[in-house]
Design an enzyme around this catalytic site. Structure first.
Site, short mmCIF file in Angstrom:
data_model
loop_
_atom_site.label_atom_id
_atom_site.label_comp_id
_atom_site.label_asym_id
_atom_site.label_seq_id
_atom_site.Cartn_x
_atom_site.Cartn_y
_atom_site.Cartn_z
N HIS A 55 0.70 -1.29 -0.01
CA HIS A 55 0.09 -0.19 -0.17
C HIS A 55 0.99 1.14 0.12
O HIS A 55 2.06 1.26 0.28
CB HIS A 55 -1.04 0.07 1.23
N HIS A 57 1.63 3.93 1.86
CA HIS A 57 1.97 4.64 3.06
C HIS A 57 3.58 4.89 2.82
O HIS A 57 4.35 3.86 2.56
CB HIS A 57 1.74 4.19 4.31
N ASP A 59 5.77 4.84 5.08
CA ASP A 59 6.69 3.69 5.62
C ASP A 59 6.96 2.44 4.78
O ASP A 59 7.56 1.54 5.24
CB ASP A 59 6.35 3.63 7.06
N HIS A 120 -7.35 -0.55 5.97
CA HIS A 120 -6.18 0.25 6.26
C HIS A 120 -6.13 1.49 5.25
O HIS A 120 -6.25 2.63 5.57
CB HIS A 120 -4.99 -0.58 6.46
N ASP A 144 0.03 -3.85 6.36
CA ASP A 144 -0.89 -3.16 7.51
C ASP A 144 -2.23 -3.69 7.88
O ASP A 144 -3.00 -3.01 8.14
CB ASP A 144 -0.35 -1.65 7.44
N HIS A 182 4.84 -4.80 10.64
CA HIS A 182 5.19 -3.99 11.84
C HIS A 182 5.21 -5.09 13.10
O HIS A 182 4.51 -5.77 13.15
CB HIS A 182 4.16 -2.96 12.21
FE FE Z 1 2.93 0.93 8.12
ZN ZN Z 2 0.58 1.64 6.41
#
Ligand code: FE
Ligand code: ZN
Length: 272
Positions: A55, A57, A59, A120, A144, A182
């Site tokens: 995705h 994002h 990070d 998410h 995520d 994560h």
């Molecule tokens: Fe993330």
């Molecule tokens: Zn994310």
């Protein structure tokens, strides 16, 4: 297939995938930061053969441009594929993927199947990787969406979408390894103790994960079978979770969607 978690930022994992432990050809999943990836590739004499993104994002995508520049400097004229969700803006993406797409990176025997898992983010995808060798468990790279004992926050999607996404993932074979992006397991397990208080699997797994983290080791990968026994977000129909929600909110959730919505809100405000 051989997988390895590289720690990045505070609690991200960037997964490296190779066909075999002694094979230098490496795919990288969600490189939010290029530095740890380049370090690992250079130290081990590995070759970057592609980037997989779940995705948009930062990070998860922040290191793509620098990795591509590093790769172009090493092997001028080559372009490694960047697979990512069609519905999101992914820097450097060469292959736009949708639910149901299946591919094998060039020279790989493993099969990568794309599962749409909105919630998410709206375009979020997961990669379900199967090997032709009979004894190799399948591997899931779920970004995520699914965490060990938890799930991602609903930044773009609805509780109904996240429930549907988690249901899809929970239907994968129980021996599927779960490679999340994560290290949130300990705080998720603390919440699971409150949200699923009679679940003794949660207590046992918490002890295991505390010992792993004390040694600086990842609590991942998990497995679909383990998640089905410890993850409250996959257990919204279990009486123990429903009763905990009822105590928390004063009445029973109407259905699984409301149960998931309430769990997510409870977790967002949970202090442990
Ligand atoms: Fe993330
Ligand atoms: Zn994310």
């Amino acid at each position: 297939m051989h997988t390895e978690a590289l720690a990045a930022f505070r609690d991200n994992y960037i997964w490296l995938i190779r066909p075999e432990a002694d094979d230098p050809r490496t795919l990288v999943v969600d490189p939010g930061d290029a530095a740890p990836v380049i370090d690992a590739l250079e130290r081990e004499g590995r070759e970057l053969r592609g980037i997989l993104v779940t995705h948009h994002h930062s990070d998860h995508v922040g290191g793509i441009a620098e990795l591509l520049r590093w790769q172009a400097g090493r092997q001028p004229g080559t372009q490694v594929p960047v697979w990512g969700p069609a519905a999101e803006h992914i820097p450097g993406r060469t292959h736009a993927l949708q639910h149901g797409d299946v591919f094998s990176p060039q020279g790989w025997t493993q099969r990568f199947a794309v599962i749409a898992v909105p919630g998410h983010t709206l375009g979020h995808i997961a990669y379900f990787v199967t090997s032709p060798e009979p004894d190799t468990p399948p591997a899931l790279f779920c970004g995520d969406t699914l965490f060990s004992a938890g799930c991602g926050r609903l930044f773009e999607g609805s509780p109904a979408q996240m429930l549907d996404s988690l249901n899809k993932l929970s239907q994968l074979p129980e021996n599927t390894t779960v490679n999340c992006a994560h290290e949130y397991t300990l705080s998720n397990l603390q919440f699971a103790r409150a949200a699923d208080p009679s679940n003794t699997w949660v207590v046992a797994h918490q002890a295991r994960c505390l010992a792993l983290r004390a040694q600086g080791l990842p609590t991942l990968p998990s497995s679909i079978g383990l998640e089905k026994s410890i993850n409250p977000f996959l257990r919204t129909a279990q009486p123990g979770v429903v009763q905990a929600l009822e105590r928390h909110r004063g009445h029973k959730p109407e259905d699984a969607v409301q149960a998931l919505a309430w769990l997510r809100e409870w977790k967002n405000n949970f202090k442990g």
